[in-house]
Scaffold this motif. Structure first.
Motif, short mmCIF file in Angstrom:
data_model
loop_
_atom_site.label_atom_id
_atom_site.label_comp_id
_atom_site.label_asym_id
_atom_site.label_seq_id
_atom_site.Cartn_x
_atom_site.Cartn_y
_atom_site.Cartn_z
N ALA A 478 9.29 -16.38 3.01
CA ALA A 478 9.68 -14.98 3.05
C ALA A 478 8.46 -14.18 3.49
N GLY A 479 8.71 -13.08 4.20
CA GLY A 479 7.61 -12.26 4.68
C GLY A 479 7.93 -10.77 4.60
N SER A 480 6.89 -9.97 4.59
CA SER A 480 7.05 -8.51 4.52
C SER A 480 5.78 -7.85 5.03
N TRP A 481 5.87 -6.55 5.25
CA TRP A 481 4.66 -5.80 5.56
C TRP A 481 4.64 -4.51 4.76
N HIS A 482 3.44 -3.98 4.57
CA HIS A 482 3.31 -2.72 3.83
C HIS A 482 2.09 -1.96 4.33
N VAL A 483 2.12 -0.68 4.08
CA VAL A 483 0.97 0.18 4.35
C VAL A 483 0.17 0.30 3.06
N PRO A 484 -1.10 -0.15 3.05
CA PRO A 484 -1.90 0.00 1.83
C PRO A 484 -2.04 1.46 1.43
N VAL A 485 -1.81 1.72 0.15
CA VAL A 485 -1.87 3.08 -0.38
C VAL A 485 -3.04 3.16 -1.35
N PHE A 486 -3.80 4.24 -1.25
CA PHE A 486 -4.98 4.44 -2.09
C PHE A 486 -4.71 5.58 -3.06
N LEU A 487 -4.98 5.33 -4.33
CA LEU A 487 -4.65 6.30 -5.36
C LEU A 487 -5.78 7.29 -5.62
N ALA A 488 -6.86 7.18 -4.86
CA ALA A 488 -7.94 8.16 -4.91
C ALA A 488 -8.40 8.44 -3.49
N GLY A 489 -8.70 9.69 -3.17
CA GLY A 489 -9.07 10.05 -1.82
C GLY A 489 -7.83 10.10 -0.92
N PRO A 490 -8.00 9.96 0.40
CA PRO A 490 -6.83 9.94 1.29
C PRO A 490 -5.88 8.81 0.91
N SER A 491 -4.59 9.07 0.96
CA SER A 491 -3.61 8.08 0.50
C SER A 491 -3.52 6.88 1.42
N THR A 492 -3.68 7.08 2.71
CA THR A 492 -3.58 6.00 3.67
C THR A 492 -4.70 6.08 4.69
N VAL A 493 -4.93 4.98 5.38
CA VAL A 493 -5.90 4.92 6.47
C VAL A 493 -5.13 4.76 7.76
N PRO A 494 -5.32 5.61 8.76
CA PRO A 494 -4.55 5.49 10.01
C PRO A 494 -4.64 4.08 10.61
N GLY A 495 -3.48 3.53 10.93
CA GLY A 495 -3.42 2.24 11.60
C GLY A 495 -3.54 1.03 10.70
N LEU A 496 -3.84 1.23 9.42
CA LEU A 496 -4.04 0.10 8.51
C LEU A 496 -2.69 -0.37 7.95
N ARG A 497 -2.42 -1.66 8.08
CA ARG A 497 -1.22 -2.25 7.51
C ARG A 497 -1.50 -3.71 7.20
N VAL A 498 -0.66 -4.28 6.33
CA VAL A 498 -0.81 -5.68 5.94
C VAL A 498 0.53 -6.38 6.09
N LEU A 570 -10.04 -14.23 -4.50
CA LEU A 570 -10.75 -14.49 -3.26
C LEU A 570 -11.10 -13.16 -2.60
N ALA A 571 -12.17 -13.14 -1.82
CA ALA A 571 -12.58 -11.90 -1.14
C ALA A 571 -13.07 -12.21 0.26
N ALA A 572 -12.99 -11.22 1.14
CA ALA A 572 -13.47 -11.36 2.52
C ALA A 572 -13.76 -9.99 3.09
N ASP A 573 -14.83 -9.88 3.84
CA ASP A 573 -15.09 -8.66 4.60
C ASP A 573 -14.16 -8.65 5.80
N VAL A 574 -13.54 -7.49 6.05
CA VAL A 574 -12.57 -7.42 7.15
C VAL A 574 -12.86 -6.17 7.99
N ALA A 575 -12.59 -6.31 9.27
CA ALA A 575 -12.68 -5.17 10.19
C ALA A 575 -11.77 -5.46 11.37
N GLY A 576 -11.00 -4.47 11.78
CA GLY A 576 -10.04 -4.69 12.85
C GLY A 576 -8.87 -5.52 12.37
N ASP A 577 -8.49 -6.54 13.15
CA ASP A 577 -7.35 -7.40 12.82
C ASP A 577 -7.87 -8.75 12.35
#
Length: 640
Positions: A478-498, A570-577
């Motif tokens: 099963a698969g899905s996508w979402h827009v990450p939402v931030f509960l402090a500061g700006p709610s979303t980042v333009p273009g960011l999705r998972v 787990l953690a990873a530095d990410v930038a772009g896609d």
């Protein structure tokens, strides 16, 4: 470690001949109903109109909570007496008759007995919920209660109930409350255009909310949870069954039967329902759909399987302390657990569990009670089942009886709410839920979550958009996508999705995430299941591609299953896609090995057009290869 205990009331001896899995019989259900009712009635007002159970009030206030105590326990008594053909050795109906007379004498008055009036859901709505239980209880017991009331009391009860027809319900399963009230009034010859319209409106909305595979959304959004069984299927199917309406029974019953095809797999080998969605303090009400399917004949399950499921669910909670030393159902899961609750939960709220006693409408001679218990679906071979309509992937393993739900479609976000809506709900936002674990507190690290950290703030998952689901022999996805939402500061980042995909086989969960448009300096984190250190279930998480070495983080507030929990991260530095691949496992198998050797290859390759990326994973055990291709808002899957 789970502590098993006997309920505070006496149960009959076990019968392992007819119930080899649980020992429970129909007599256990009658004894449980009587025990729960006796405990609750110790807190009744002198006239019996309100049951003011001890505990902190809900946001509706003490008087509404008292009505809730009356109405929800009345439902248990009604199933108990109706199932016995009117036999009432405890004289429950006399008590409820007195309460009806007292509660409807002067509705809205601030005295010891009067019920609150029914208003719009956003003003004083909770009494509308309870009106459905009162109406259904009266309908079930009509020959022994309603027909014996004085005509003046009948008139007063009708006028109070009609408040549900004249006020605005919440925009979800609440429309089935006036539907149920109207059904009762019509059944006793008090129907009119007002009752007709209430029923038509509910059925119109129910059709709109039906999404397929036997699943309804709880309103206009994408909230799929236990309300399917204990509300959206129960009210219309039971109404049609009681009315003897063959056409309506066939319509609603076919959907109930299809619902049970997938829902029956969502009970663990220990009898537990999935710990997922809101109102979990209703506990064994989760088995109501199974019992109703057996009673109405609209079920794909053999009677012995239905018996195993309903018995297992009831026993699971009774022996884990759901009814405490005073016999009252507590606000929680096993015992008290505040994080399980919603603001509308009051001391009597757990008694919606009464809906499970619909199984008592099957008489002692019914196959539900004469058939020998058979294994539950989760006690058979390992299974993976996709349910595309709600976006679910259900995974069960025979060795430990654990059932897992991978959530790629249910979010409990209202259609009118944007991505910037404040708050998150741990009972929907997680990637996965199970029958042996619960979500962590909002104050602790989130379990089963892919977050993106930007500017020191971790994102949450709110609105979930399905990308597809499917299954084959021994596996599913099963698969899905979402827009990450931030509960402090700006709610979303333009273009960011998972974009997220889960592939399940055996006890393993392949978790693949594609982060798109991550800003410089962003960091992704993936957590696994929250479990008790050294406890009976073990959580594992292993990075296959893109992740750094794992760490273990603590959740001191625990879950509904353990006071204190830890979870892998787990953690990873990410930038772009970026594409990230991991393997997870939740298991109660004591000899389950590590994850490092389960997968022998994991490759990620971008397509020539730049819009697609492929992931290929090879399974060491049998050489099977899983191939996932992320396209432009689409996912294709191959497993061979």
């Amino acid at each position: 470690m789970t502590t098993f205990r006997s309920p505070s009331f006496e149960l009959p001896p076990e019968d392992r001949a007819s119930s080899p899995y649980t020992g429970y019989t129909r007599a256990h259900w009658e004894a449980a109903a009587d025990g729960l009712l006796h405990a609750a009635w110790r807190w009744a007002t002198p006239g019996g109109a309100l049951l003011d159970l001890p505990g902190p009030p809900s946001h509706s206030g003490v008087r509404s909570d008292g009505l809730e105590g009356y109405a929800r326990t009345f439902l248990a008594a009604a199933f108990r007496v109706a199932g016995a053909g009117g036999k009432d050795p405890q004289e429950w109906l006399d008590r409820y008759a007195r309460g009806l007379a007292a509660g409807t004498r002067t509705p809205g008055r601030d005295d010891a007995e009067s019920w609150p009036v029914i208003l719009d859901h956003h003003v004083q709505g909770q009494p509308m919920v309870e009106s459905a239980s009162v109406a259904l209880g009266l309908r079930l017991t009509r020959p022994w209660l309603w027909d014996r009331l004085e005509s003046g009391v009948q008139d007063r009860v009708e006028q109070w109930l009609r408040g549900a027809l004249r006020h605005l319900p919440a925009g979800n399963n609440w429309y089935l409350f006036p539907y149920t009230v109207a059904g009762f009034l019509e059944s006793v010859g008090r129907g009119d255009t007002e009752t007709t319209r209430a029923r038509q409106r509910a059925l119109e909305l129910l059709e709109r909310w039906y999404r397929g595979d036997g699943w309804y959304a709880d309103g206009d959004g994408r909230a799929f949870d236990h309300y399917n069984g204990w509300a959206l299927h129960l009210y219309p199917t039971l109404d049609a069954h009681l009315a003897g309406d063959g056409s309506a029974s066939a319509h609603h019953g076919a959907r109930l039967s299809e619902h049970l095809e997938s829902f029956s797999l969502m009970f663990g080998g220990d009898g537990a329902p999935l710990h997922f969605g809101r109102s979990l303090t209703y506990r064994f009400a989760a088995s109501a759909a199974v019992g109703l399917g057996a009673v109405s004949g609209h079920t794909p399950l053999a009677p012995g399987v239905s018996r195993r499921l309903v018995n297992g669910s009831l026993r699971y909670f009774l022996e884990r302390g759901a009814s405490g030393g005073d016999g009252l159902l507590s606000l929680g899961w096993h015992g008290p657990h505040p994080a399980t609750l919603q603001s509308y939960s009051g001391p009597a709220s757990p008694y919606w569990a009464s809906k499970a006693f619909v199984a008592l409408l099957a008489p002692a001679t019914h196959p539900l009670w004469t058939s020998v218990e058979e294994a539950a679906p989760s006690e058979g071979a390992d299974r993976v089942l996709s349910v595309p309509a709600p976006g679910f992937l259900v995974q069960s393993t025979r060795a430990d009886g654990v059932v897992r739900l991978h959530n790629h479609g249910s979010d409990h976000v209202r259609p009118e709410e944007g991505e910037s809506a404040v708050g998150t709900d741990p009972h929907y936002a997680r990637l996965a839920y199970s029958t042996v674990t619960g979500p962590t507190s909002a104050a602790n690290p989130a379990d089963n979550h892919l977050s993106v950290t930007v500017g020191g703030v971790r994102s949450t998952r709110r609105r979930i958009r399905p990308l597809g689901a499917g299954h084959g022999e021994g596996w599913g996805w099963a698969g899905s996508w979402h827009v990450p939402v931030f509960l402090a500061g700006p709610s979303t980042v333009p273009g960011l999705r998972v974009e997220s995909v889960t592939v399940a086989r055996g006890r393993y969960e392949l978790r693949v995430h594609r982060v798109l448009g991550a800003p410089d300096g962003a960091r992704a984190e993936l957590t696994g299941w929250a479990a008790e250190p050294g406890g009976p279930v073990r959580s594992q998480l292993y990075g296959l591609h893109g992740w750094a070495a794992p760490e273990e983080v603590r959740a001191p507030q625990g879950t509904a299953f353990t006071r204190w929990a830890v979870l892998p991260r787990l953690a990873a530095d990410v930038a772009g896609d970026v594409v990230l691949v991991a393997l997870a496992s939740l298991t109660a198998e004591p000899d389950a090995g590590p994850l490092e050797q389960v997968v022998d290859t994991a490759h990620v390759q971008a397509g020539p057009d730049g819009d697609t990326v492929g992931v290929e994973v090879g399974w060491a055990e049998d050489g099977t290869r899983t191939r996932i291709v992320f396209g432009r808002r689409a996912v294709t899957m191959d497993h061979s």
